[in-house]
Design a protein around this motif. Structure first.
Motif, short mmCIF file in Angstrom:
data_model
loop_
_atom_site.label_atom_id
_atom_site.label_comp_id
_atom_site.label_asym_id
_atom_site.label_seq_id
_atom_site.Cartn_x
_atom_site.Cartn_y
_atom_site.Cartn_z
N LEU A 1 0.90 -1.06 0.01
CA LEU A 1 -0.07 0.04 0.04
C LEU A 1 0.78 1.21 0.06
CD1 LEU A 1 -2.78 -0.82 2.78
CD2 LEU A 1 -3.09 -0.60 0.06
N PRO A 2 0.50 2.27 -0.45
CA PRO A 2 1.16 3.47 -0.81
C PRO A 2 1.29 4.19 0.81
CG PRO A 2 -0.89 4.09 -1.62
CD PRO A 2 -0.92 2.53 -1.22
N PRO A 3 2.37 4.86 1.24
CA PRO A 3 2.49 4.99 2.69
C PRO A 3 1.62 6.59 2.52
CG PRO A 3 4.59 5.78 1.33
CD PRO A 3 3.81 4.69 0.57
N GLY A 4 0.89 6.69 3.81
CA GLY A 4 0.01 7.83 3.75
C GLY A 4 -0.33 8.27 5.02
N SER B 1 0.47 11.46 1.95
CA SER B 1 0.60 12.38 2.90
C SER B 1 0.07 13.66 1.98
CB SER B 1 1.99 12.66 3.20
OG SER B 1 2.24 11.66 4.15
N GLY B 2 0.68 14.02 0.77
CA GLY B 2 0.06 15.06 0.12
C GLY B 2 -1.42 15.13 -0.28
N ALA B 3 -1.96 13.89 -0.51
CA ALA B 3 -3.40 13.96 -0.95
C ALA B 3 -4.16 14.26 0.35
CB ALA B 3 -3.58 12.58 -1.56
N ALA B 4 -3.67 13.64 1.47
CA ALA B 4 -4.41 13.81 2.59
C ALA B 4 -4.28 15.12 3.14
CB ALA B 4 -3.63 13.01 3.81
N ALA B 5 -3.26 15.96 3.00
CA ALA B 5 -3.15 17.35 3.20
C ALA B 5 -4.43 18.16 2.38
CB ALA B 5 -1.65 17.80 2.89
N VAL B 6 -4.34 17.81 1.28
CA VAL B 6 -5.29 18.69 0.09
C VAL B 6 -6.59 18.29 0.55
CG1 VAL B 6 -6.05 18.84 -2.03
CG2 VAL B 6 -3.61 18.83 -1.74
N ALA C 1 -13.62 14.34 -5.22
CA ALA C 1 -12.91 14.42 -6.36
C ALA C 1 -11.49 13.90 -6.05
CB ALA C 1 -12.77 15.85 -6.94
N ILE C 2 -10.85 14.44 -5.03
CA ILE C 2 -9.67 13.89 -4.49
C ILE C 2 -9.47 12.38 -4.38
CG2 ILE C 2 -7.76 13.93 -2.81
CD1 ILE C 2 -8.79 16.98 -2.44
N LEU C 3 -10.69 11.86 -3.64
CA LEU C 3 -10.66 10.65 -3.54
C LEU C 3 -10.82 9.68 -4.85
CD1 LEU C 3 -13.25 10.27 -0.51
CD2 LEU C 3 -10.54 10.22 -0.49
N MET C 4 -11.59 10.26 -5.83
CA MET C 4 -11.62 9.63 -7.09
C MET C 4 -10.20 9.55 -7.71
SD MET C 4 -15.25 10.93 -9.10
CE MET C 4 -14.78 9.70 -10.37
N VAL C 5 -9.39 10.60 -7.84
CA VAL C 5 -8.19 10.55 -8.39
C VAL C 5 -7.16 9.58 -7.57
CG1 VAL C 5 -6.13 11.91 -8.85
CG2 VAL C 5 -8.22 12.86 -9.31
N HIS C 6 -7.43 9.63 -6.36
CA HIS C 6 -6.56 8.85 -5.45
C HIS C 6 -6.72 7.27 -5.76
CE1 HIS C 6 -4.63 6.68 -2.04
NE2 HIS C 6 -5.96 6.35 -1.84
N LEU C 7 -8.15 6.83 -5.86
CA LEU C 7 -8.49 5.43 -6.07
C LEU C 7 -8.08 5.13 -7.41
CD1 LEU C 7 -9.94 2.82 -5.54
CD2 LEU C 7 -11.91 3.91 -6.04
N TRP C 8 -8.19 6.17 -8.43
CA TRP C 8 -7.82 5.58 -9.91
C TRP C 8 -6.18 5.43 -10.02
CZ3 TRP C 8 -9.87 4.82 -14.45
CH2 TRP C 8 -9.08 4.82 -15.68
N ARG C 9 -5.27 6.23 -9.20
CA ARG C 9 -4.02 6.02 -9.36
C ARG C 9 -3.56 4.94 -8.37
NH1 ARG C 9 -0.58 9.76 -7.51
NH2 ARG C 9 0.88 9.38 -9.00
N ALA C 10 -4.06 4.84 -7.41
CA ALA C 10 -3.57 3.76 -6.21
C ALA C 10 -3.78 2.38 -6.27
CB ALA C 10 -3.76 4.28 -4.95
N SER C 11 -4.81 2.08 -7.04
CA SER C 11 -5.35 0.74 -7.24
C SER C 11 -5.25 0.38 -8.76
CB SER C 11 -6.75 0.62 -6.73
OG SER C 11 -7.19 -0.66 -6.53
#
Length: 239
Positions: free
Chosen positions: A17-20, A27-32, A61-71
């Motif tokens: 899993l990506p560190p977060g 960490s960056g996505a969590a901050a945004v 929208a951030i969650l959509m981008v995250h899911l698309w990139r991280a899975s």
């Protein structure tokens, strides 16, 4: 000679899993994500509906981008992405600047149908006894809310209640099955979604209560976060 840093692999069956800093978020996505939530409060409190409506869309929208990139691609990822996208449509329709209740409710109903389809990934057991408390809760809430509504809205709310309770049941049914990692997070997300919508319905159709808007939106964002994180965790499973 220093070598260029290698890109970090995305989460997948052969990668961790990506560190977060917030569930699976980097960490960056969590901050945004967190900053967008904090920023939403200012126009909300100062009655600036356009700015509030725009900021309301950012966390999902951030969650959509995250899911698309991280899975990696999978049926669960696809259906959760559709659910998040339909939730964005619902967010826009229900936002203060637009406030179209029935179209927004229909968008979220379709989002939950997408989540239900995704939650069937991995052929989880049906676990029919779990349906009993979930259905009982839906019947009680529906009985308290629906009878006082006009026919079109009452029908829409009743249908929505049935669908979201089905989504919660299917999420709970995945718990404890080794074939469906991430089930715990998705079950938490489903229950938070039910809680958020229950508070929304109560405040809108029965009695407003202190901090109702803030509690509804915070529990809603948390629900979507846990659903997306569960999908990422599922995608990171190992054979």
């Amino acid at each position: 000679m220093a070598t260029a840093p290698q890109p970090r692999p995305l989460a997948g069956r052969d990668a961790p899993l990506p560190p977060g800093g917030l569930l699976t978020l980097s960490s960056g996505a969590a901050a945004v994500f967190g900053c967008a939530i904090v920023a939403w409060f200012f126009p909300h409190w100062w009655r600036k509906p356009v700015a509030e409506s725009i900021l309301k869309l950012v966390p999902v929208a951030i969650l959509m981008v995250h899911l698309w990139r991280a899975s990696p691609p999978s049926a669960l990822r696809r259906h959760v992405l559709v659910g998040l996208g339909l939730s964005l449509v619902g967010d826009a329709l229900l936002a203060p600047a637009i406030d179209q209740f029935i179209p927004g409710l229909v968008a979220f109903l379709l989002a939950h149908l997408a989540y239900i389809r995704g939650l069937q990934t991995g052929a989880p057991p049906w676990r029919w006894p779990l349906l009993v408390p979930v259905a009982a809760y839906g019947l009680v809430m529906g009985g308290l809310i629906v009878p006082g509504l006009d026919a079109p809205i009452g029908t829409a709310v009743a249908a929505y209640t049935a669908v979201i309770c089905t989504m919660a049941w299917r999420a709970l049914a995945r718990l404890g099955s080794p074939a469906v990692p991430g089930a715990g997070w998705m079950a938490i997300g489903a229950l938070l979604f039910v809680s958020s919508d229950s508070m929304l319905a109560w405040a809108r159709f029965r009695h407003a209560f202190a901090w109702d808007g803030e509690l509804v939106i915070l529990s809603y964002w948390a629900a979507q976060l846990f659903l997306a994180a569960g999908a990422v965790r599922h995608g990171a499973r190992r054979p």
